[in-house]
Design an enzyme around this catalytic site. Sequence first.
Site, PDB file in Angstrom:
ATOM      1  N   GLY A  73       0.806  -1.218  -0.174  1.00 12.15           N
ATOM      2  CA  GLY A  73      -0.169  -0.081   0.015  1.00 12.15           C
ATOM      3  C   GLY A  73       0.866   1.348  -0.003  1.00 12.15           C
ATOM      4  O   GLY A  73       0.349   2.412   0.311  1.00 12.15           O
ATOM      5  N   SER A 119       2.217  -0.067  -6.824  1.00 12.97           N
ATOM      6  CA  SER A 119       1.499  -0.471  -8.008  1.00 12.97           C
ATOM      7  C   SER A 119       0.841   0.724  -8.669  1.00 12.97           C
ATOM      8  O   SER A 119       0.597   0.795  -9.757  1.00 12.97           O
ATOM      9  CB  SER A 119       0.500  -1.365  -7.881  1.00 12.97           C
ATOM     10  N   GLU A 173       6.072  -6.829  -8.946  1.00 15.08           N
ATOM     11  CA  GLU A 173       6.069  -8.092  -7.799  1.00 15.08           C
ATOM     12  C   GLU A 173       5.768  -9.330  -8.511  1.00 15.08           C
ATOM     13  O   GLU A 173       5.201 -10.214  -8.468  1.00 15.08           O
ATOM     14  CB  GLU A 173       4.944  -7.767  -7.008  1.00 15.08           C
ATOM     15  N   GLY A 195       2.106   2.492  -2.612  1.00 13.05           N
ATOM     16  CA  GLY A 195       1.864   3.235  -3.868  1.00 13.05           C
ATOM     17  C   GLY A 195       2.742   2.762  -5.081  1.00 13.05           C
ATOM     18  O   GLY A 195       2.817   3.352  -6.051  1.00 13.05           O
TER      19      GLY A 195
END
Lengths: 265, 281
Positions: free
Chosen positions: B45, B49, B168, B47
Site C-alpha cells: 500500500g 503499483s 512483484e 503506492g
Amino acid sequence: MMEKMIFGRYIPGDSFVHRLDPRSKLVFVFAFIIIVFLANNTITYGLLLAFTLFIILLSRIRLYFLINGLKPVLILLVFTFLIHIIFTREGNIVFELGFFKIYEEGVRQGIYISIRFVVLVFVTSVLTLTTSPISITDGIEVLLNPLKKVKLPVHELALMMSIALRFIPTLMDETDKIMKAQMARGSDLSAGPLKDRIKAVVPLLVPLFVSAFKRAEDLATAMEVRGYRGGEGRTRYRKLKWDWRDSISLVVLIALAALLIYLRT
Amino acid sequence: MSEILSFNNVSFSYTPEVKDARKAVQNVSFTINEGEWISIVGHNGSGKSTMVKIISGLLFPQEGEVHVMKNVLTEENLWETRTQIGMVFQNPDNQFVGATVQDDVAFALENNGVPHEEMVKRVHTSLKQVNMDSFLNHEPHHLSGGQKQRVAIAGALAMRPKILILDEATAMLDPQGRAEVLNTVQELREETRLTVLSITHDVEEALLADRILFMNDGKKYAEGSPQEVFSLGDKLVEFGLELPFAMRMTKLLKANGVSLIGEHMTEEELVNDLWTSNFNK
Ligand SMILES: Nc1ncnc2c1ncn2[C@@H]1O[C@H](COP(=O)(O)OP(=O)(O)O)[C@@H](O)[C@H]1O
Ligand SMILES: [Mg+2]
C-alpha cells in the site's frame, strides 16, 4: 468420469481430418446436418451410415473410444428408439403380446431415427475431437466475418470465447481448491438433505465469483497495457490455410448430397 | 546516458474529489536512464503499483508529469508509449491471454498490427531469450508459475520495449520459480543491457538492482545504491521492510559479541568477514 467424456475434448493428431482447415470442417458439419435430413429410405440411411464410418476411419479415432465416450448420449438414443416402436401404428404387426403390439413401420422409423441421431452425434464429435478449441474459434470468427456489416461484434465474440476456454481449467482448479478448503472447515457437499447441500454451495460460489472478478480486472489491465484496443488494425498470428484437402472434402459432400437426392424416394 | 523514464513531482489520489484525502502517490520524482536496473521497494500500500499504473497510462496523475523517452505521457501518445514499455504483473494466471504459449507471446504483436512473418520471427526469438522455446504449443495450465512468468516476459520482449517493468512478478512464485525468473532477467541484462524497473517485496531481489527507490506511504523516502539504502537499517524495518538476510545475520552476530567490520549486504561478504575476523585481532 471427466476422463471418459469426449464432449468438447480435443485429441491431437495428424490424420486427414485433423489437417483440414477449421473453416472447411465447420462448413462441412453444418452442411452435413442439413443433408442428413434428405435420407428417407434404407439405401440412403445405409449410405449415411457408411459415410460416417468412413469419416471416423479417416480421423483415426478409435470407434470403441467414440462409442464409449458417447454412452450417455446413446441412452437417449435407445429411449427415442423405444418411443418410435411403441407409438407408431402402421404396417404389419411383427410382434404381439396381449394388448402390446409392435408394427413393422415402427421398427423401421425407430431404426431410421436412430441412424440419423448416431450419424449427427458422431460427425459433430469428430469435428470437436480433431479440432482444437482455439482453431474452432478462429474458424467461426472468419466464417462470421461478413456479419460485421450488420454490426455483429464478431471479433469480440471470438475473443470472449477463446478467453473463456482458456480460463476453464484455471477456474476448475480454483473450484477444487475452494472446495477442499471448505471441506477442511467441515462443510459437507456430498451428504445431507438437498436444502443443506444447496446451502453448502454458497460458500463455494462466493469466493469463486470474487476471484473471477479479480482475474477479469487483472486480465483487462494486462490486455490494455499490451496494446489491446479492439479488433481494428489487428493482425492475426494464427493463419488458416485452405488447401486441396478442404476443397476435396467439400466436393465429396456435394456429391453425397446429390446421391442422396437421387436415391431418396 | 539517455533518459528512458522520469517522474516529475507526480501526485495521484484515487479520490481527488475528497479534500485532504491521503494521496496514493505524493510528489514523487525520479529518473531512470538507459541500461539501469532500478528497484522500487516499500510496504504494502505504499503506492508502488499505483506508480506502475501511472507509467502505463492506466491512471493519469493530478499533478506532475511523466516522461517516457523524454516525451510527456498524454492521452494522445498513450498507445504509442505502451509499445515501448513491457510489463509483467504479479499473478501469472491473470495475464496469460493466449490459448497457448506462442499465442500469448504474439498477443501484443497482433494488437499492434505487426505483419505475420515478422510476428512468427519475433515470437520465436523472444521465447528463446527466456529459454521457453521448446514450449511453443503448451497450454497455460500445463506450465509452472515461473514458466508462465517467463512467457509473460517473452510477450513483453516481443515488442522490443525500451524498458521492462516487473510489478512483484516473483511474489506469487515458489523459490525455484523465483530463481528462474530472476536468472532470466539477469541473463537478459547481460545480453541486451535492457533497462529494468522491478517492484519487489523481496530484499534479496532488490539487492540485484543498481539503484533502489524506497517508498513509504506514497512518498519517496530514500533513493540510492543498495548499500546506501540498506544502511538506513532500522529505519527500513520501522517502515515494514525486512533487511537482507546477511544484514540481519551481521546484526545478530555483533549483538552476540562477534567482532565484524561494517554492515554486510550479501552472504559472501559476511562469510569473508567472518572467517578473516579472527586474524585481524
Ligand atoms: N483502485 C483503487 N481504488 C482506491 N484506492 C486504491 C486503489 N488501488 C490502490 N488503492 C490505494 O492506494 C494505495 C497504494 O496502493 P498500491 O499502489 O496498490 O500499493 P502497493 O502496490 O505498494 O502495495 C493504498 O492505500 C491502496 O489502498
Ligand atoms: Mg502492488
